[in-house]
Design a protein around this motif. Structure first.
Motif, PDB file in Angstrom:
ATOM      1  N   LYS A   1       0.837  -1.204   0.000  1.00 56.07           N
ATOM      2  CA  LYS A   1       0.000   0.000   0.000  1.00 56.07           C
ATOM      3  C   LYS A   1       0.870   1.251   0.000  1.00 56.07           C
ATOM      4  O   LYS A   1       0.594   2.225  -0.713  1.00 56.07           O
ATOM      5  CB  LYS A   1      -0.907   0.014   1.234  1.00 56.07           C
ATOM      6  CG  LYS A   1      -2.074  -0.941   1.204  1.00 56.07           C
ATOM      7  CD  LYS A   1      -2.876  -0.829   2.489  1.00 56.07           C
ATOM      8  CE  LYS A   1      -4.012  -1.822   2.547  1.00 56.07           C
ATOM      9  NZ  LYS A   1      -4.759  -1.730   3.844  1.00 56.07           N
ATOM     10  N   LEU A   2       1.928   1.220   0.799  1.00 58.18           N
ATOM     11  CA  LEU A   2       2.819   2.378   0.870  1.00 58.18           C
ATOM     12  C   LEU A   2       3.507   2.606  -0.478  1.00 58.18           C
ATOM     13  O   LEU A   2       3.634   3.754  -0.934  1.00 58.18           O
ATOM     14  CB  LEU A   2       3.871   2.183   1.956  1.00 58.18           C
ATOM     15  CG  LEU A   2       3.408   2.310   3.408  1.00 58.18           C
ATOM     16  CD1 LEU A   2       4.587   2.095   4.355  1.00 58.18           C
ATOM     17  CD2 LEU A   2       2.781   3.678   3.669  1.00 58.18           C
ATOM     18  N   ARG A   3       3.957   1.540  -1.120  1.00 62.67           N
ATOM     19  CA  ARG A   3       4.644   1.683  -2.402  1.00 62.67           C
ATOM     20  C   ARG A   3       3.715   2.263  -3.464  1.00 62.67           C
ATOM     21  O   ARG A   3       4.103   3.156  -4.235  1.00 62.67           O
ATOM     22  CB  ARG A   3       5.198   0.333  -2.856  1.00 62.67           C
ATOM     23  CG  ARG A   3       6.364  -0.168  -2.012  1.00 62.67           C
ATOM     24  CD  ARG A   3       7.013  -1.404  -2.620  1.00 62.67           C
ATOM     25  NE  ARG A   3       8.149  -1.825  -1.808  1.00 62.67           N
ATOM     26  CZ  ARG A   3       8.092  -2.722  -0.831  1.00 62.67           C
ATOM     27  NH1 ARG A   3       6.929  -3.314  -0.552  1.00 62.67           N
ATOM     28  NH2 ARG A   3       9.165  -3.041  -0.142  1.00 62.67           N
ATOM     29  N   LYS A   4       2.503   1.773  -3.514  1.00 61.59           N
ATOM     30  CA  LYS A   4       1.549   2.271  -4.505  1.00 61.59           C
ATOM     31  C   LYS A   4       1.200   3.735  -4.253  1.00 61.59           C
ATOM     32  O   LYS A   4       1.113   4.530  -5.194  1.00 61.59           O
ATOM     33  CB  LYS A   4       0.279   1.411  -4.487  1.00 61.59           C
ATOM     34  CG  LYS A   4       0.473   0.021  -5.068  1.00 61.59           C
ATOM     35  CD  LYS A   4      -0.825  -0.763  -5.085  1.00 61.59           C
ATOM     36  CE  LYS A   4      -0.614  -2.131  -5.726  1.00 61.59           C
ATOM     37  NZ  LYS A   4      -1.874  -2.928  -5.745  1.00 61.59           N
ATOM     38  N   SER A   5       1.022   4.093  -2.992  1.00 60.69           N
ATOM     39  CA  SER A   5       0.705   5.493  -2.663  1.00 60.69           C
ATOM     40  C   SER A   5       1.892   6.396  -2.952  1.00 60.69           C
ATOM     41  O   SER A   5       1.734   7.540  -3.388  1.00 60.69           O
ATOM     42  CB  SER A   5       0.305   5.606  -1.190  1.00 60.69           C
ATOM     43  OG  SER A   5      -0.890   4.903  -0.927  1.00 60.69           O
ATOM     44  N   THR A   6       3.106   5.872  -2.727  1.00 58.84           N
ATOM     45  CA  THR A   6       4.313   6.652  -3.003  1.00 58.84           C
ATOM     46  C   THR A   6       4.445   6.913  -4.499  1.00 58.84           C
ATOM     47  O   THR A   6       4.803   8.026  -4.919  1.00 58.84           O
ATOM     48  CB  THR A   6       5.566   5.906  -2.502  1.00 58.84           C
ATOM     49  OG1 THR A   6       5.448   5.676  -1.097  1.00 58.84           O
ATOM     50  CG2 THR A   6       6.825   6.716  -2.757  1.00 58.84           C
ATOM     51  N   GLU A   7       4.160   5.915  -5.310  1.00 61.39           N
ATOM     52  CA  GLU A   7       4.238   6.069  -6.765  1.00 61.39           C
ATOM     53  C   GLU A   7       3.290   7.164  -7.253  1.00 61.39           C
ATOM     54  O   GLU A   7       3.579   7.844  -8.248  1.00 61.39           O
ATOM     55  CB  GLU A   7       3.896   4.747  -7.442  1.00 61.39           C
ATOM     56  CG  GLU A   7       4.955   3.664  -7.249  1.00 61.39           C
ATOM     57  CD  GLU A   7       4.502   2.315  -7.760  1.00 61.39           C
ATOM     58  OE1 GLU A   7       3.341   2.219  -8.249  1.00 61.39           O
ATOM     59  OE2 GLU A   7       5.281   1.343  -7.681  1.00 61.39           O
TER      60      GLU A   7
END
Length: 288
Positions: A163-169
């Protein structure tokens, strides 16, 4: 006293308070050494308290082009701070590191390690420090450290990091902050809010974690930590459903580390500085 340390990787902002045994405090994500501002002043009555902004955080400036923000790189920085503080004490004619909480002089067989306390991701750094530089550490206190779980908890953690990676992208930094709050299992709503300047710094620090630290911290395994000194893991009484609470508890059981329940939530040291200082002092005194 505020001061800076020059390393091969940049400048570290540090603060020293009090006298007595050296106690190093290591902060987590989306904060800096101000996280320990109030509790440091209390602990300084018994310890030489050192707090600092981790590499690249707030007032600690990483060298241009520096790419190593792994948990082990942070452990290296912490080791450098400890060595310099021990050297300072020796040059001033003090026992480099007092054994125990007594001030009865030094002997050749006394430990030269210091006391270390880390919160959240800072707990992972503290564990890495004790693993990589055991000669520098005498005892470790970890409050809800960022640790890898097993079974269903591991799957929950994997989903959290994704979730963090997708939101960061998508550059959704506030969404990332909310994911962290949910993983914390709640927070103290009665705590006085931070200044706009500090909030801005915290968001920039969160961005640094997401862009440069997350892969290292999320990839840690319990087997990465081999600690020979006493370890105490503490978790809050009010965030038992939180992912960080549960993974820290599970880690303590798996590694055979001492486990204690303390008041409050994930941000215990900042929310309740007096209670945190009391807890920390009692844990360290119990070992002597």
């Amino acid at each position: 006293m505020e001061y800076e340390i020059e390393t091969a990787h940049g400048t570290l902002f540090c603060r020293r308070e009090g006298s007595g045994p050296i106690l190093l405090l290591i902060h987590g994500v989306a904060c800096d050494s101000e996280f320990f501002r109030e509790t440091s002043a209390i602990l300084a009555e018994k310890f030489t308290v050192i707090s600092y902004d981790r590499r690249g955080y707030s007032r600690s400036i990483a060298e241009e082009g520096e790419n190593d923000f792994s948990v082990w790189a942070h452990a290296e920085d912490a080791a450098e701070i400890i060595r310099l503080e021990q050297k300072r004490k020796a040059e001033e004619g003090q026992c480099p590191v007092e054994a125990g909480l007594q001030s009865d002089g030094c002997s050749a067989d006394q430990s030269t390690g210091v006391l270390v306390a880390g919160c959240s991701a800072g707990g992972a750094v503290a564990a890495a420090l004790a693993t990589k530089y055991p000669e520098l550490v005498r005892q470790v206190f970890l409050h809800e450290p960022l640790m890898r779980g097993s079974g269903e908890l591991a799957a929950e953690q994997d989903a959290f990091w994704e979730k963090l990676r997708k939101s960061t992208e998508k550059h959704r930094i506030i969404t990332c902050m909310m994911h962290f709050v949910n993983a914390m299992g709640g927070m103290n709503r009665e705590k006085e809010g931070q200044s706009l300047e500090q909030q801005s710094r915290n968001l920039k620090n969160l961005e640094l974690f997401l862009e440069k630290e997350m892969d290292s911290f999320s990839g840690l395994k319990l087997d990465d930590f081999d600690i020979s000194v006493p370890v105490t893991v503490a978790c809050g009484s009010d965030d038992r459903t939180g992912m960080f609470h549960r993974s820290a508890h599970q880690a303590a059981e798996a590694k055979g580390w001492k486990y204690v329940t303390v008041p409050g939530y994930h941000n215990f040291a900042s929310d309740e500085p007096e209670a945190f200082a009391k807890c920390l002092t009692e844990v360290f005194e119990d070992e002597h």
